[in-house]
Design a protein around this motif. Structure first.
Motif, PDB file in Angstrom:
ATOM      1  N   VAL A  35       0.839  -1.203   0.000  1.00  0.00           N
ATOM      2  CA  VAL A  35       0.000   0.000   0.000  1.00  0.00           C
ATOM      3  C   VAL A  35       0.875   1.254   0.000  1.00  0.00           C
ATOM      4  O   VAL A  35       0.590   2.218  -0.712  1.00  0.00           O
ATOM      5  N   ALA A  40      -3.033   4.025  -1.920  1.00  0.00           N
ATOM      6  CA  ALA A  40      -4.254   3.464  -1.337  1.00  0.00           C
ATOM      7  C   ALA A  40      -5.208   2.890  -2.382  1.00  0.00           C
ATOM      8  O   ALA A  40      -6.123   2.140  -2.042  1.00  0.00           O
ATOM      9  N   ALA A  41      -5.006   3.213  -3.652  1.00  0.00           N
ATOM     10  CA  ALA A  41      -5.898   2.736  -4.712  1.00  0.00           C
ATOM     11  C   ALA A  41      -5.905   1.218  -4.842  1.00  0.00           C
ATOM     12  O   ALA A  41      -6.857   0.652  -5.379  1.00  0.00           O
ATOM     13  N   VAL A  42      -4.855   0.546  -4.360  1.00  0.00           N
ATOM     14  CA  VAL A  42      -4.826  -0.913  -4.460  1.00  0.00           C
ATOM     15  C   VAL A  42      -5.738  -1.572  -3.434  1.00  0.00           C
ATOM     16  O   VAL A  42      -6.001  -2.763  -3.527  1.00  0.00           O
ATOM     17  N   GLY A  43      -6.207  -0.805  -2.471  1.00  0.00           N
ATOM     18  CA  GLY A  43      -7.104  -1.357  -1.457  1.00  0.00           C
ATOM     19  C   GLY A  43      -6.355  -2.197  -0.451  1.00  0.00           C
ATOM     20  O   GLY A  43      -5.126  -2.157  -0.372  1.00  0.00           O
ATOM     21  N   ARG A  44      -7.106  -2.962   0.306  1.00  0.00           N
ATOM     22  CA  ARG A  44      -6.528  -3.852   1.323  1.00  0.00           C
ATOM     23  C   ARG A  44      -7.280  -5.177   1.270  1.00  0.00           C
ATOM     24  O   ARG A  44      -8.484  -5.201   1.056  1.00  0.00           O
ATOM     25  N   PRO A  45      -6.565  -6.266   1.499  1.00  0.00           N
ATOM     26  CA  PRO A  45      -7.231  -7.566   1.484  1.00  0.00           C
ATOM     27  C   PRO A  45      -7.947  -7.840   2.805  1.00  0.00           C
ATOM     28  O   PRO A  45      -7.687  -7.188   3.815  1.00  0.00           O
ATOM     29  N   GLU A  46      -8.825  -8.825   2.775  1.00  0.00           N
ATOM     30  CA  GLU A  46      -9.376  -9.340   4.019  1.00  0.00           C
ATOM     31  C   GLU A  46      -8.235 -10.045   4.733  1.00  0.00           C
ATOM     32  O   GLU A  46      -7.366 -10.629   4.101  1.00  0.00           O
ATOM     33  N   TRP A  55      -6.612 -11.192  -3.019  1.00  0.00           N
ATOM     34  CA  TRP A  55      -6.164  -9.825  -3.329  1.00  0.00           C
ATOM     35  C   TRP A  55      -5.107  -9.830  -4.427  1.00  0.00           C
ATOM     36  O   TRP A  55      -5.108  -8.969  -5.300  1.00  0.00           O
ATOM     37  N   VAL A  61      -2.777  -6.066  -8.455  1.00  0.00           N
ATOM     38  CA  VAL A  61      -1.954  -5.502  -7.375  1.00  0.00           C
ATOM     39  C   VAL A  61      -0.479  -5.775  -7.651  1.00  0.00           C
ATOM     40  O   VAL A  61       0.372  -4.887  -7.499  1.00  0.00           O
TER      41      VAL A  61
END
Length: 119
Positions: A35, A40-46, A55, A61
C-alpha cells in the motif's frame, strides 16, 4: 483446482503444515509495504491467507507493484481498465508481472509460478 473437497490422510497433513507456516504478522507487513509503494488505490485484502491470496490472484496488485518501481513512461506491465475475471486472463496478468520481476533483477529461482496463486 476449482472443485476441491476436504483433504484426507497425507494431503491433510501437508495442508496442515502449510497453514502452520503462514505468518499473519508477515502478511500485515507486506500489505503495509504494498500500500505504501502503490498507494491506497490498491485497497486492502481481508485478513488471513485466503483474503491475501484473493487480493493478489488477478494480478492487478502485483502489476501495480512492479510498475511502481519504474518511472512514468517506462512501466513494463500494461494494466487493463477493468480487472480480469477469466482465469486465463488473470494468469496472463501474473505472467506479465513475473516477466517484469525477472527483468528487474529477481532471480528466476526466487520467483513463484503463476499456478501457485491458484492452488
Amino acid at each position: 483446482m476449482a472443485n476441491k473437497g476436504p483433504a484426507y490422510g497425507m494431503s491433510r497433513d501437508v495442508q496442515s503444515k502449510i497453514e502452520k507456516k503462514y505468518d499473519d504478522e508477515l502478511e500485515e507487513r507486506l500489505v503495509e509495504w504494498i500500500v505504501a509503494q502503490c498507494g491506497a488505490a490498491v485497497g486492502r485484502p481481508e485478513r488471513g491467507r485466503l483474503g491475501f491470496q484473493v487480493w493478489l490472484k488477478n494480478g492487478i496488485v502485483l502489476s501495480r507493484l512492479v510498475n511502481s518501481l519504474y518511472p512514468d513512461g517506462a512501466k513494463p506491465v500494461k494494466i487493463p481498465e477493468a480487472p480480469p475475471t477469466m482465469v486465463f486472463k488473470q494468469m496472463e496478468q501474473i505472467a506479465q508481472f513475473l516477466k517484469a520481476a525477472e527483468d528487474y533483477g529477481v532471480v528466476k529461482t526466487d520467483v513463484f509460478q503463476t499456478v501457485d496463486l491458484f492452488e
